[in-house]
Each structure stands twice: as structure tokens, then as C-alpha cells.
Design a protein around this motif. Structure first.
Motif, PDB file in Angstrom:
ATOM      1  N   GLY A  41       0.924  -1.395  -0.042  1.00 40.48           N
ATOM      2  CA  GLY A  41      -0.032   0.034   0.155  1.00 40.48           C
ATOM      3  C   GLY A  41       0.705   1.411  -0.132  1.00 40.48           C
ATOM      4  N   LEU A  42       1.955   1.188  -0.770  1.00 39.99           N
ATOM      5  CA  LEU A  42       2.801   2.429  -0.715  1.00 39.99           C
ATOM      6  C   LEU A  42       2.849   2.921  -2.358  1.00 39.99           C
ATOM      7  CD1 LEU A  42       5.835   0.706   0.887  1.00 39.99           C
ATOM      8  CD2 LEU A  42       4.462   2.249   1.882  1.00 39.99           C
ATOM      9  N   THR A  43       3.414   4.288  -2.223  1.00 40.72           N
ATOM     10  CA  THR A  43       3.701   4.640  -3.740  1.00 40.72           C
ATOM     11  C   THR A  43       5.285   4.157  -4.244  1.00 40.72           C
ATOM     12  OG1 THR A  43       5.028   6.787  -2.827  1.00 40.72           O
ATOM     13  CG2 THR A  43       2.653   6.788  -3.156  1.00 40.72           C
ATOM     14  N   LEU A  44       5.336   3.989  -5.500  1.00 43.32           N
ATOM     15  CA  LEU A  44       6.618   3.966  -5.971  1.00 43.32           C
ATOM     16  C   LEU A  44       8.025   4.535  -5.186  1.00 43.32           C
ATOM     17  CD1 LEU A  44       6.003   3.185  -9.667  1.00 43.32           C
ATOM     18  CD2 LEU A  44       6.450   1.611  -8.148  1.00 43.32           C
ATOM     19  N   ARG A  45       7.589   5.816  -5.043  1.00 48.65           N
ATOM     20  CA  ARG A  45       8.761   6.660  -4.153  1.00 48.65           C
ATOM     21  C   ARG A  45       8.985   6.140  -2.786  1.00 48.65           C
ATOM     22  NH1 ARG A  45       9.952  12.580  -5.186  1.00 48.65           N
ATOM     23  NH2 ARG A  45       8.984  12.089  -7.134  1.00 48.65           N
ATOM     24  N   ASP A  46       7.990   5.669  -2.162  1.00 44.06           N
ATOM     25  CA  ASP A  46       8.215   5.182  -0.893  1.00 44.06           C
ATOM     26  C   ASP A  46       8.898   3.842  -0.924  1.00 44.06           C
ATOM     27  OD1 ASP A  46       6.529   6.995   0.440  1.00 44.06           O
ATOM     28  OD2 ASP A  46       4.935   5.772   0.388  1.00 44.06           O
ATOM     29  N   VAL A  47       8.623   3.010  -2.007  1.00 41.66           N
ATOM     30  CA  VAL A  47       9.456   1.744  -2.276  1.00 41.66           C
ATOM     31  C   VAL A  47      10.998   2.276  -2.482  1.00 41.66           C
ATOM     32  CG1 VAL A  47       9.865  -0.297  -3.824  1.00 41.66           C
ATOM     33  CG2 VAL A  47       7.434   0.432  -2.933  1.00 41.66           C
ATOM     34  N   GLN A  48      11.291   3.102  -3.427  1.00 44.86           N
ATOM     35  CA  GLN A  48      12.423   3.778  -3.449  1.00 44.86           C
ATOM     36  C   GLN A  48      13.444   4.045  -2.248  1.00 44.86           C
ATOM     37  OE1 GLN A  48      11.859   6.580  -6.618  1.00 44.86           O
ATOM     38  NE2 GLN A  48      11.928   5.074  -8.114  1.00 44.86           N
ATOM     39  N   LYS A  49      12.465   4.700  -1.539  1.00 46.57           N
ATOM     40  CA  LYS A  49      13.017   5.050  -0.199  1.00 46.57           C
ATOM     41  C   LYS A  49      13.239   4.132   0.909  1.00 46.57           C
ATOM     42  CE  LYS A  49      10.651   9.739   0.007  1.00 46.57           C
ATOM     43  NZ  LYS A  49       9.573  10.423   0.782  1.00 46.57           N
ATOM     44  N   ILE A  50      12.634   3.165   0.891  1.00 42.93           N
ATOM     45  CA  ILE A  50      12.695   2.060   1.828  1.00 42.93           C
ATOM     46  C   ILE A  50      14.043   1.250   1.144  1.00 42.93           C
ATOM     47  CG2 ILE A  50      11.797  -0.272   2.488  1.00 42.93           C
ATOM     48  CD1 ILE A  50       9.260   1.112   2.862  1.00 42.93           C
ATOM     49  N   LYS A  51      14.144   0.984  -0.259  1.00 41.25           N
ATOM     50  CA  LYS A  51      15.189   0.459  -0.546  1.00 41.25           C
ATOM     51  C   LYS A  51      16.444   0.991  -0.354  1.00 41.25           C
ATOM     52  CE  LYS A  51      13.196  -2.217  -4.302  1.00 41.25           C
ATOM     53  NZ  LYS A  51      13.274  -2.563  -5.761  1.00 41.25           N
ATOM     54  N   LYS A  52      16.389   2.359  -0.383  1.00 42.54           N
ATOM     55  CA  LYS A  52      17.813   3.086  -0.232  1.00 42.54           C
ATOM     56  C   LYS A  52      18.124   3.088   1.332  1.00 42.54           C
ATOM     57  CE  LYS A  52      19.492   7.858  -0.774  1.00 42.54           C
ATOM     58  NZ  LYS A  52      19.117   9.177  -1.293  1.00 42.54           N
ATOM     59  N   HIS A  53      16.883   3.125   2.085  1.00 40.52           N
ATOM     60  CA  HIS A  53      17.136   2.945   3.600  1.00 40.52           C
ATOM     61  C   HIS A  53      17.860   1.593   3.961  1.00 40.52           C
ATOM     62  CE1 HIS A  53      16.519   3.721   7.762  1.00 40.52           C
ATOM     63  NE2 HIS A  53      16.110   2.576   7.986  1.00 40.52           N
ATOM     64  N   LEU A  54      17.312   0.555   3.267  1.00 39.77           N
ATOM     65  CA  LEU A  54      17.850  -0.667   3.645  1.00 39.77           C
ATOM     66  C   LEU A  54      19.253  -0.770   3.349  1.00 39.77           C
ATOM     67  CD1 LEU A  54      14.761  -2.931   2.826  1.00 39.77           C
ATOM     68  CD2 LEU A  54      15.641  -2.627   5.153  1.00 39.77           C
ATOM     69  N   ALA A  55      19.639  -0.271   1.919  1.00 37.32           N
ATOM     70  CA  ALA A  55      20.893  -0.282   1.307  1.00 37.32           C
ATOM     71  C   ALA A  55      22.115   0.351   2.278  1.00 37.32           C
ATOM     72  CB  ALA A  55      20.964   0.175  -0.074  1.00 37.32           C
ATOM     73  N   ARG A  56      21.579   1.439   3.106  1.00 42.58           N
ATOM     74  CA  ARG A  56      22.697   2.245   4.069  1.00 42.58           C
ATOM     75  C   ARG A  56      22.769   0.999   5.163  1.00 42.58           C
ATOM     76  NH1 ARG A  56      19.568   7.823   4.615  1.00 42.58           N
ATOM     77  NH2 ARG A  56      19.667   8.557   2.089  1.00 42.58           N
ATOM     78  N   GLY A  57      21.733   0.478   5.746  1.00 42.86           N
ATOM     79  CA  GLY A  57      21.974  -0.272   6.900  1.00 42.86           C
ATOM     80  C   GLY A  57      22.922  -1.386   6.891  1.00 42.86           C
TER      81      GLY A  57
END
Length: 57
Positions: A41-57
Motif C-alpha cells: 500500500g505504498l507509492t513507488l517513491r516510498d518503495v525507493q526510499k525504503i530500498k535506499k534506507h535498507l541499502a545504507r543499513g
């Protein structure tokens, strides 16, 4: 250790954008960004933000 209402509030909140990261990571390998957005239930932009956040961690 000091406790405050703000601290308790922060720890009681659900994960970023109300997404279970474990479930997101499991499905990330099999689904496209569009399918992930639909699934959670997210936008594509939200998915990109989460992927970026996970890549940092």
C-alpha cells in the motif's frame, strides 16, 4: 535511565512507513517495485526510499 513520553511514543510506533522490513526484504527479491508498492500500500517513491534506507543499513 530516563524515560520520557516522547521516547515511549517513538518506541511504540511501527516501522518506517508502517512496513515490516523482514517481509519487505523477503519479497523484494521476487517482486518488482510496482508489485511491492501494491503489496504494502505504498507509492513507488516510498518503495525507493525504503530500498535506499535498507541499502545504507
Amino acid at each position: 535511565m530516563r524515560h520520557s513520553e516522547k521516547g515511549e511514543f517513538i518506541h511504540s510506533q511501527s516501522p518506517l512507513m508502517h512496513v515490516d522490513f523482514h517481509s519487505f526484504i523477503q519479497k523484494e527479491n521476487d517482486l518488482t517495485s510496482f508489485e511491492l508498492a501494491s503489496e504494502f500500500g505504498l507509492t513507488l517513491r516510498d518503495v525507493q526510499k525504503i530500498k535506499k534506507h535498507l541499502a545504507r543499513g
